[in-house]
Scaffold this active site. Structure first.
Site, PDB file in Angstrom:
ATOM      1  N   ASN A  25       0.876  -1.174   0.000  1.00 14.72           N
ATOM      2  CA  ASN A  25       0.000   0.000   0.000  1.00 14.72           C
ATOM      3  C   ASN A  25       0.912   1.222   0.000  1.00 14.72           C
ATOM      4  OD1 ASN A  25      -1.760   2.068   0.487  1.00 14.72           O
ATOM      5  ND2 ASN A  25      -2.352   1.423   2.548  1.00 14.72           N
ATOM      6  N   TRP A  26       1.072   1.804  -1.180  1.00 19.01           N
ATOM      7  CA  TRP A  26       2.025   2.921  -1.289  1.00 19.01           C
ATOM      8  C   TRP A  26       1.498   4.201  -0.629  1.00 19.01           C
ATOM      9  CZ3 TRP A  26       4.242   2.923  -7.024  1.00 19.01           C
ATOM     10  CH2 TRP A  26       4.960   1.731  -7.232  1.00 19.01           C
ATOM     11  N   LYS A  27       0.218   4.227  -0.332  1.00 16.86           N
ATOM     12  CA  LYS A  27      -0.399   5.444   0.226  1.00 16.86           C
ATOM     13  C   LYS A  27      -0.082   6.646  -0.689  1.00 16.86           C
ATOM     14  CE  LYS A  27      -0.293   3.346   4.726  1.00 16.86           C
ATOM     15  NZ  LYS A  27      -0.406   3.486   6.160  1.00 16.86           N
ATOM     16  N   HIS A  78      -9.737   1.395   4.360  1.00 19.48           N
ATOM     17  CA  HIS A  78      -8.506   1.576   5.138  1.00 19.48           C
ATOM     18  C   HIS A  78      -8.793   2.544   6.290  1.00 19.48           C
ATOM     19  CE1 HIS A  78      -4.465   2.804   6.255  1.00 19.48           C
ATOM     20  NE2 HIS A  78      -4.053   1.674   5.704  1.00 19.48           N
ATOM     21  N   GLU A 109      -7.266   4.965   7.409  1.00 20.21           N
ATOM     22  CA  GLU A 109      -7.042   6.381   7.088  1.00 20.21           C
ATOM     23  C   GLU A 109      -8.233   6.966   6.339  1.00 20.21           C
ATOM     24  OE1 GLU A 109      -3.191   5.779   5.308  1.00 20.21           O
ATOM     25  OE2 GLU A 109      -2.419   5.217   7.285  1.00 20.21           O
ATOM     26  N   GLU A 123      -5.974  -4.745  10.271  1.00 20.25           N
ATOM     27  CA  GLU A 123      -4.966  -3.709  10.483  1.00 20.25           C
ATOM     28  C   GLU A 123      -5.281  -2.937  11.756  1.00 20.25           C
ATOM     29  OE1 GLU A 123      -2.792  -2.638   6.608  1.00 20.25           O
ATOM     30  OE2 GLU A 123      -4.462  -1.263   6.825  1.00 20.25           O
ATOM     31  N   GLY A 137       1.983   2.298  10.667  1.00 22.19           N
ATOM     32  CA  GLY A 137       2.957   3.379  10.534  1.00 22.19           C
ATOM     33  C   GLY A 137       3.666   3.746  11.823  1.00 22.19           C
ATOM     34  N   SER A 182       2.804  -2.135  10.362  1.00 26.00           N
ATOM     35  CA  SER A 182       4.234  -2.250  10.662  1.00 26.00           C
ATOM     36  C   SER A 182       4.797  -3.636  10.391  1.00 26.00           C
ATOM     37  CB  SER A 182       4.529  -1.818  12.105  1.00 26.00           C
ATOM     38  OG  SER A 182       4.188  -0.450  12.280  1.00 26.00           O
ATOM     39  N   GLY A 234       2.659  -1.104   4.236  1.00 22.15           N
ATOM     40  CA  GLY A 234       2.792   0.315   3.907  1.00 22.15           C
ATOM     41  C   GLY A 234       4.254   0.695   3.732  1.00 22.15           C
ATOM     42  N   GLY A 235       4.847   1.207   4.807  1.00 18.99           N
ATOM     43  CA  GLY A 235       6.207   1.746   4.749  1.00 18.99           C
ATOM     44  C   GLY A 235       7.220   0.822   4.087  1.00 18.99           C
TER      45      GLY A 235
HETATM   46  P1  PGA Z   1       2.453   0.264   7.586  1.00 15.90           P
HETATM   47  O1  PGA Z   1       1.032   0.518   6.879  1.00 15.90           O
HETATM   48  O2  PGA Z   1       2.988  -1.038   7.054  1.00 15.90           O
HETATM   49  O3  PGA Z   1       3.290   1.435   7.194  1.00 15.90           O
HETATM   50  O4  PGA Z   1       2.206   0.202   9.064  1.00 15.90           O
HETATM   51  C1  PGA Z   1       0.159  -0.540   6.621  1.00 15.90           C
HETATM   52  C2  PGA Z   1      -1.128   0.013   6.034  1.00 15.90           C
HETATM   53  O5  PGA Z   1      -1.570   1.082   6.466  1.00 15.90           O
HETATM   54  O6  PGA Z   1      -1.727  -0.620   5.149  1.00 15.90           O
END
Ligand code: PGA
Length: 247
Positions: A9-11, A94, A96, A165, A171, A209, A230-231
């Site tokens: 997930n590149w966001k 998600h 967010e 999640e 994050g 994470s 994500g990251g």
């Molecule tokens: P993260 O994000 O791996 O940076 O914690 C995961 C996500 O929000 O899908």
């Protein structure tokens, strides 16, 4: 055996130059993975990423999808448009989007439904906040979020992917432990089993994470069928290490 899915997930990250570098790095190292692999990119880069990934083992996804088919929905992107760029997956709900865009369980369920009816696999995200976990409400929250999607989608539910999640793990560098994640995955699996006889083939991803160091232990759990990353998905070598751990 069911293949695992590792989805990045590149966001809201990337640029034409950075995307090209990242995708070329992934393609150089990915080989023939035993799991499914996808990257969920910002929609504005779909044409670029589609061209770079065409014919490869890495599938394309997006981070949101409209619940509508077409028409007067300024700023939204229709599933049929996504299909034109080879999109296989859409992240839906998600945390967010729930937090910053006011997406309710019903909106999330409608988006999952629209994706399914358009031939795009929704990756439905559920997860509790830290306050909810501390109040002992984890199970109640994730079950409520998933129930809305089950309710709206009936027997099609066996076609979805679910991502657990925990919001507090996203994050933050503070992943759930493998045991904590497995515990919630078992709850979600039981809920899906009550809804469909095909629950065992539904992929349940963990996200929050996940990184090159903790992926193997998370992915070793019986009900963890992959990761939403994500990251660590923004660094080719880290993402490749996670892919290699998804056996
Ligand atoms: P993260 O994000 O791996 O940076 O914690 C995961 C996500 O929000 O899908």
């Amino acid at each position: 055996m069911k293949k695992k899915l590792i989805a990045g997930n590149w966001k809201m990250n990337g640029s034409l130059a950075a995307n090209e570098l990242l995708i070329k790095g992934l393609l150089a190292g990915v080989g023939q993975p035993v799991c499914n692999v996808a990257v969920c990119v910002p929609s504005v880069y779909l044409a670029q990423c589609h061209a770079l990934l065409e014919g490869s083992v890495i599938e394309l996804g997006v981070q949101d999808i409209s619940s509508h088919e077409s028409g007067a929905f300024t700023g939204e992107i229709a599933p049929a448009m996504l299909k034109e760029f080879g999109v296989h997956y859409a992240i839906v709900g998600h945390s967010e989007r729930r937090q910053y865009h006011g997406e309710t369980d019903e909106v999330v369920a409608a988006k999952a439904q629209r994706a399914l009816s358009s031939g795009i696999t929704p990756i439905v995200c559920v997860g509790e906040t830290l306050a909810e976990r501390e109040a002992g409400k984890t199970e109640e929250v994730v079950k409520r979020q998933l129930a809305a999607v089950i309710h709206a989608n009936g027997h099609c539910i066996s076609e979805i992917v679910v991502a657990y999640e925990p919001v507090w793990a996203i994050g933050t560098g503070l992943s759930a432990t493998a045991e904590q994640a497995q515990q919630v995955h078992a709850v979600l699996r039981a809920q899906l089993k009550a809804a469909t006889p095909s629950a065992d083939r539904i992929k349940l991803l963990y996200g929050g994470s996940m990184n090159a160091a903790n992926a193997a232990s998370l992915l070793g759990q019986p009900d963890i069928d992959g990761g939403l990353i994500g990251g660590a998905a923004l660094k080719a070598q880290d993402f490749l290490t996670i892919i290699a751990a998804a056996v």
